[in-house]
Enzyme design. Structure first.
Site, PDB file in Angstrom:
ATOM      1  N   CYS A  65       0.837  -1.209   0.000  1.00 29.38           N
ATOM      2  CA  CYS A  65       0.000   0.000   0.000  1.00 29.38           C
ATOM      3  C   CYS A  65       0.867   1.253   0.000  1.00 29.38           C
ATOM      4  O   CYS A  65       0.584   2.225  -0.703  1.00 29.38           O
ATOM      5  CB  CYS A  65      -0.923   0.009   1.204  1.00 29.38           C
ATOM      6  SG  CYS A  65      -2.046  -1.397   1.273  1.00 29.38           S
ATOM      7  N   ASP A  66       1.928   1.233   0.791  1.00 30.91           N
ATOM      8  CA  ASP A  66       2.896   2.321   0.843  1.00 30.91           C
ATOM      9  C   ASP A  66       3.491   2.538  -0.547  1.00 30.91           C
ATOM     10  O   ASP A  66       3.493   3.663  -1.071  1.00 30.91           O
ATOM     11  CB  ASP A  66       3.979   1.953   1.873  1.00 30.91           C
ATOM     12  CG  ASP A  66       5.089   2.981   1.984  1.00 30.91           C
ATOM     13  OD1 ASP A  66       5.821   3.199   1.005  1.00 30.91           O
ATOM     14  OD2 ASP A  66       5.239   3.554   3.081  1.00 30.91           O
TER      15      ASP A  66
END
Length: 172
Positions: A65-66
């Site tokens: 997600c980062d």
């Protein structure tokens, strides 16, 4: 009755149930309400007239997600003013703001689906078992018609960044 879809998504091979419809290219993007902060709600109409790249992540505090959010933040500079890049997760708005500050992410609108799961249900990405949104990408044109969809089968996989960016570039 709310639609439930099984057999379409996993996390580390474990099956998940998605709540909501499977949207397709050509569908009208459904409206939704998400939070910009604890008290300010935004909806699809707040981005009217723009091409929207909607990047959906389960939680900004995880590796994929980062990386996904950082990648679209980098791409934003090349896409122009007529493109809104929205990252939607079920993280609390304060956690999103903290993460963006620490990551230097400033060209993406991070929006929270924590309160009502309105986005997750409307776009068919709400994970029943854990109340997070499944990783996915939607490109919506200035008339709110979906032009590109990627529902990831495995939560821990990366989306197809290049194809999503190309879908946006064709619209601007």
């Amino acid at each position: 009755m709310t639609q439930e879809r099984t057999g379409v998504a996993t996390v580390k091979g474990n099956p998940l149930t998605l709540i909501g419809p499977e949207l397709k290219v050509g569908d009208k993007a459904p409206d939704f309400k998400v939070n910009k902060d604890l008290f300010t709600e935004v909806s699809l109409s707040d981005f009217a007239g723009k091409v929207k790249l909607i990047s959906v992540v389960p939680s900004l505090d995880t590796g994929v997600c980062d990386a996904q959010t950082r990648r679209f933040n980098e791409e934003a500079a090349n896409l122009g003013e007529n493109v809104a890049i929205l990252t939607i997760s079920a993280d609390l708005p304060m956690a999103q703001a903290r993460w963006c500050g620490a990551a230097g992410v400033d060209k993406v609108d991070t929006l929270s689906d924590y309160k009502t799961n309105s986005f997750g249900q409307a776009f068919g990405v709400l994970i029943k078992e854990i109340r997070l949104d499944m990783r996915s990408i939607f490109v919506v044109d200035e008339n709110d018609t979906i032009q590109y969809v990627e529902y990831l089968k495995e939560m821990t996989d990366h989306p197809d960044y290049e194809t999503a960016i190309e879908a946006v570039k064709k619209l601007v």
